[in-house]
Design an enzyme around this catalytic site. Sequence first.
Site, mmCIF file in Angstrom:
data_model
loop_
_atom_site.group_PDB
_atom_site.id
_atom_site.type_symbol
_atom_site.label_atom_id
_atom_site.label_comp_id
_atom_site.label_asym_id
_atom_site.label_seq_id
_atom_site.Cartn_x
_atom_site.Cartn_y
_atom_site.Cartn_z
ATOM 1 N N HIS A 190 7.018 12.091 -5.380
ATOM 2 C CA HIS A 190 5.801 12.180 -4.634
ATOM 3 C C HIS A 190 5.312 13.456 -4.566
ATOM 4 O O HIS A 190 6.283 14.431 -4.190
ATOM 5 C CB HIS A 190 5.906 11.286 -3.265
ATOM 6 C CG HIS A 190 4.327 11.315 -2.743
ATOM 7 N ND1 HIS A 190 3.878 12.463 -1.960
ATOM 8 C CD2 HIS A 190 3.426 10.364 -2.674
ATOM 9 C CE1 HIS A 190 2.632 11.970 -1.670
ATOM 10 N NE2 HIS A 190 2.345 10.876 -1.965
ATOM 11 N N ASP A 316 -2.454 4.435 -1.994
ATOM 12 C CA ASP A 316 -2.300 5.852 -1.132
ATOM 13 C C ASP A 316 -3.036 5.846 0.112
ATOM 14 O O ASP A 316 -3.405 6.654 0.566
ATOM 15 C CB ASP A 316 -2.911 6.922 -2.273
ATOM 16 C CG ASP A 316 -2.030 8.222 -2.001
ATOM 17 O OD1 ASP A 316 -1.357 8.300 -1.102
ATOM 18 O OD2 ASP A 316 -2.297 8.934 -2.895
HETATM 19 C C1 1DF Z 1 -3.159 14.124 0.516
HETATM 20 C C2 1DF Z 1 -2.886 12.895 -0.292
HETATM 21 C C3 1DF Z 1 -1.952 14.379 1.545
HETATM 22 C C4 1DF Z 1 -1.658 12.442 -0.773
HETATM 23 C C5 1DF Z 1 -0.992 13.741 1.107
HETATM 24 O O1 1DF Z 1 0.339 14.015 1.727
HETATM 25 C C6 1DF Z 1 -0.637 12.783 -0.018
HETATM 26 C C7 1DF Z 1 -4.382 14.594 0.842
HETATM 27 C C8 1DF Z 1 0.362 14.821 2.730
HETATM 28 O O2 1DF Z 1 -5.371 14.194 0.378
HETATM 29 O O3 1DF Z 1 -4.338 15.780 1.585
HETATM 30 O O4 1DF Z 1 0.409 12.036 -0.190
HETATM 31 N N1 1DF Z 1 -1.914 11.545 -1.963
HETATM 32 O O5 1DF Z 1 -0.594 11.197 -2.180
HETATM 33 O O6 1DF Z 1 -3.181 11.548 -2.417
HETATM 34 MN MN MN Z 2 0.487 9.754 -1.720
#
Ligand code: 1DF
Ligand code: MN
Length: 354
Positions: A190, A316
């Site tokens: 991830h 997500d």
């Molecule tokens: C964000 C997006 C942050 C995802 C994440 O983990 C995350 C974000 C802190 O938009 O700041 O897992 N993502 O997977 O899209």
């Molecule tokens: Mn994510």
Amino acid sequence: MTESLAPQKPKPVPYKRIATEEAFAPAEMMAIYREMIEKKVVDDPGFNTMWGFYLGGTSERSRHIEACMSDLDDLRLRHMDEAGIDMQILALTAPGVQIMDRDTGTSFARFANDQLAAAVKRHPTRYAGLAAVAPQDPAAAAAEIQRAVTQLGLKGVIINSHTHGEYLSDTRFWPIFEAAEALDVPVYLHPNSPPRGMIGPMLECGLDGAIFGFGVETGMHALRIITSGVFDRFPKLQLILGHMGEALPFWLYRLEYMHKATVASQRYEAIKPLQRRIGDYMRENMLITCSGMAWEPAIKFTQSVVGADRVLYAMDYPYQYSLDEVNALDAMQMDDATKHAFFEGNARRVFKLG
Ligand code: 1DF
Ligand code: MN
């Protein structure tokens, strides 16, 4: 955003919607993050800006994320019901324990996995979980994979990309892959914020986060895993990538052409012959989820590259909680068997959900 979105509620469908990249964070982890940011414990601009935003912010997005993140009961289940999500595959949010020091990360991973397993036990039809580990101590990480899978019933491993700027292509981390392969569970790679050595020009223009920087960093990490020979050493290992494979399927032609040319030129010691082509690893050792990319053309292109049995649905949550996206994916022009595999069947197989 946490209010009811009932008017767009997705319609009943002849498949279960299993969302495979869904984030949670114990309140205790957010407390650790808050203190780390206040005391400037780590010199990691990506971590400090991202979690400074989510934990200190007054914006609607910050409040929504913080409220949803630690809830594994009523609020989350209500959001799942409103969005028609039957099951979430839960994973400790980025950077998880990988931003902590070695011993704190190792012990917090156990705590988080216990908490996750308890939530799965309370709601066994709604949740399954991935085990967090601290790569800072590879042997302890391998032992925790063993414990989490065999004793807690978790279904795979979450790795939030780099660990203090280090990548799993380094052989010192390979006990993690060895454990996952031996237990026949997948590793979900991830995103994390790009490390200090990479983030500079992205941060100055605001492109370091999920908008772009995450994908660049995590795509490179996955590529390093391939080119370092991880899958030659662990041929049954399965690596899951989100965000439509962090764009790697789109790059595949050039990756294969230039990898072959670079091997032939012997320009880099690190770029060495591999047993298979890069596309073979993508088709035999990788699974790809559509987290953050509810986009029919990208999903179909990726199915054409890696096979429809290797592309899975993800929402997500809570970062991209959108009923419109569920509706758009339900409406994809796709035969019934392929759509069933995408939303349900592939996840059942990959995570052994029964
Ligand atoms: C964000 C997006 C942050 C995802 C994440 O983990 C995350 C974000 C802190 O938009 O700041 O897992 N993502 O997977 O899209
Ligand atoms: Mn994510």
